[in-house]
Enzyme design. Structure first.
Site, short mmCIF file in Angstrom:
data_model
loop_
_atom_site.label_atom_id
_atom_site.label_comp_id
_atom_site.label_asym_id
_atom_site.label_seq_id
_atom_site.Cartn_x
_atom_site.Cartn_y
_atom_site.Cartn_z
N ARG A 27 41.32 -38.81 -29.12
CA ARG A 27 39.97 -38.25 -28.95
C ARG A 27 40.09 -36.95 -28.16
NH1 ARG A 27 34.92 -41.79 -27.66
NH2 ARG A 27 33.99 -40.21 -29.01
N ASP A 49 31.62 -36.87 -19.97
CA ASP A 49 32.93 -36.95 -20.61
C ASP A 49 33.85 -35.83 -20.16
OD1 ASP A 49 30.99 -38.45 -22.63
OD2 ASP A 49 33.04 -39.21 -22.88
N ASN A 100 28.75 -34.50 -22.56
CA ASN A 100 28.51 -35.95 -22.52
C ASN A 100 27.96 -36.36 -23.89
OD1 ASN A 100 28.46 -38.47 -21.08
ND2 ASN A 100 26.24 -38.32 -21.04
#
Lengths: 350, 350
Positions: free
Chosen positions: A97, A242, A252
């Site tokens: 990711r 994030d 985020n």
């Protein structure tokens, strides 16, 4: 990947939710794609298995992704210690990711630690570092809860987005740890949780955690939030993050930016909570954060049910960027950047 | 309520979509709760049946609701003419949904028309008025398309919310009629459509209409819109409206306000399209518009699939209010209020 007994929430853990636990060469992870309907643990034994679980969001939440990736490197070195294994493990995990910086931060920490020892000791060094990261993030959760609950002492009703609890970070989580602490202190009346399409981390995971915690809550569709904020339905919005850029911009879960705009327009405090491992000091501003674009199927279907005409083209950004100007405070384990600006962020890191 | 043959889109109608048609004592309505998977017409023969179809959103879209309600009064008078029938029909229809003012406007027009004639002529007078309203709204759609396409001549990519096409209003609809006209003129490159939770009027109905019209489109979750607007993914946002207050505030599908905030922050024009029947001159401002709160099941489940823990408490406002300050222009069949303010709105009505 094998499924294990549903021990993640059993008595051994005092009834609290354990999203991730390492035991004798196996990383046990609660499969978050099946919650709240199925509580099932995955048994992960290699970097590839950990990366796969992260990629399909069985393990999610920026801090939890970091901890899992750290264990992933250690697991792989346990199978075959050496520098090339280290490179392979780091590569496969970093590719899983792109947005959460905790992933890179944790992998680099474990890699550096493993490289300080001879090859036969690499696995043990990596595991020790992964366990250190895990313990630090767990302690960070408690500190964030304390700092955040102090900041928001007057908030009786709060709104939150996505999932930021025990399923997103060790301990009680990030933003949800603050909410849980407000509840513990007896001042919280209720929580409005957004469903958080497309993958429903709010409807599936936050509702599950709030129900377990006994905190009164109401679920809304994501787009209902601005109107409810305009009507002052809550006293504060609390979300996780994030990645935080050096200037305080925050990446985020998609939808966070819209919530921040609506909170700002309504004069409602907008508070971001995350450990300092989420801050990317090397990233000057939010515009430079890579935003992951995920598959069309997440939007086209939900739990196998079709929502649109088959084959419809989709844009599916998993995150968005909220400019620092819209954020009232960034709560970390080291204190609060209030408001988040280059100097207040830097002060947390030094 | 009987289901009829799928004639709503057949050759008799030249291949275009006909959401509502009156024929010999029956109002045929395409059941919008089953689209795009099932094209089925409902045969409605009383005010109660029309009200029920409106209440469960088988018939939806402010102008279409108005036209359907007008026919509903006429149908009931056809069964049993008289003043008490008129009162009953008006009552049941007005109670079906509270927010769209077109419903009240249309029912009152038909009621007034029926009251000008002797009892035996009531049904015919009501039907004539309903058909007049239908014809007027159909003509209005073409005029809105023309005015809107002129205003947005430079817009190559647009974003829209909910459904505002042939399924929401007679003819080509409201906002979607402008989009269709831009496509006809050859200047439109593509449309970004929000899915419009909870009932997915975007994913189910707008995608269906855009596909039929051959207009390139991409589907997004509602909360992805603000980030895409910040990235200037589109040149304009075009939406419909359920009620416009005298000061230009607009009640529309939940999520519209958040889109308007994001468009304003990004400097992207935010255009509202609707017939003047949607303007409530007696309502001074948006805060006075009643916002319908719908059932929890719409949020808890989608097409029968559970999205959260059973029994989770829900808030489900169907609409929100966008302040006039965030709206670049209100496009009606009588011209454009640009920007919508008390004086520009009044000018359209006089």
């Amino acid at each position: 990947v094998r499924s294990g007994p549903p021990s993640a929430t059993d008595a051994r853990h005092g009834g609290s939710l354990v999203a991730l636990r390492y035991e004798d060469g196996t990383l046990w992870a609660l499969d978050q794609t099946e919650l709240p309907w199925v509580e099932r643990e995955l048994a992960l034994r290699s970097a590839g298995e950990v990366a796969e679980a992260i990629g399909r969001l069985a393990i999610r939440g920026a801090p939890l992704i970091g901890v899992a990736a750290a264990y992933g490197v250690a697991l792989e070195l346990g199978r075959d210690p050496g520098e090339s294994t280290l490179d392979y493990a780091a590569g496969v995990l970093l590719a899983s990711r792109p947005t959460a910086v905790n992933l890179r931060w944790a992998v680099e920490r474990v890699r550096a630690s493993a490289l300080t020892v001879p090859v036969p000791a690499m696995a043990a060094a990596a595991l020790a570092e992964a366990e250190a990261i895990h313990a630090e993030e767990l302690a960070a959760s408690d500190l964030m809860a304390e700092h955040g609950a102090g900041l928001l002492a007057g908030a009786r009703r709060v709104m939150t987005h996505c999932n930021t609890g025990a399923l997103a970070a060790p301990g009680r989580g990030t933003a949800l740890s603050v909410i849980a602490e407000l509840a513990t202190r007896g001042t919280l009346e209720g929580v409005i949780a957004t469903e958080s399409r497309p993958l429903l981390q709010g409807a599936r995971l936050t509702v599950y955690e709030l129900a377990r915690l006994g905190i009164p809550h109401e679920l809304i569709v994501d787009s209902a939030a601005p109107g409810l904020l305009a009507g002052r339905a809550v006293d504060a919005v609390i979300v996780g993050c994030d990645r935080v850029a050096a200037n305080g911009d925050v990446a985020n879960k998609v939808g966070t930016y819209g919530l921040a705009l609506a909170a700002s327009a309504a004069g409602v405090p907008f508070v971001v909570v995350g450990p300092t491992s989420t801050i990317d000091a090397g990233c000057p501003r939010g515009a430079e954060i890579e935003i992951e674009e995920r598959g069309a199927d997440e939007v086209q279907r939900v739990r196998g049910t079709e929502l649109t005409i088959r084959g419809t083209a989709v844009r599916n950004p998993a995150f968005d960027v909220t400019p620092a100007e819209l954020i009232s405070a960034l709560v970390t384990e080291r204190g609060i950047a209030r408001p988040p600006r280059p100097d207040t962020i830097q002060a947390l890191l030094s």
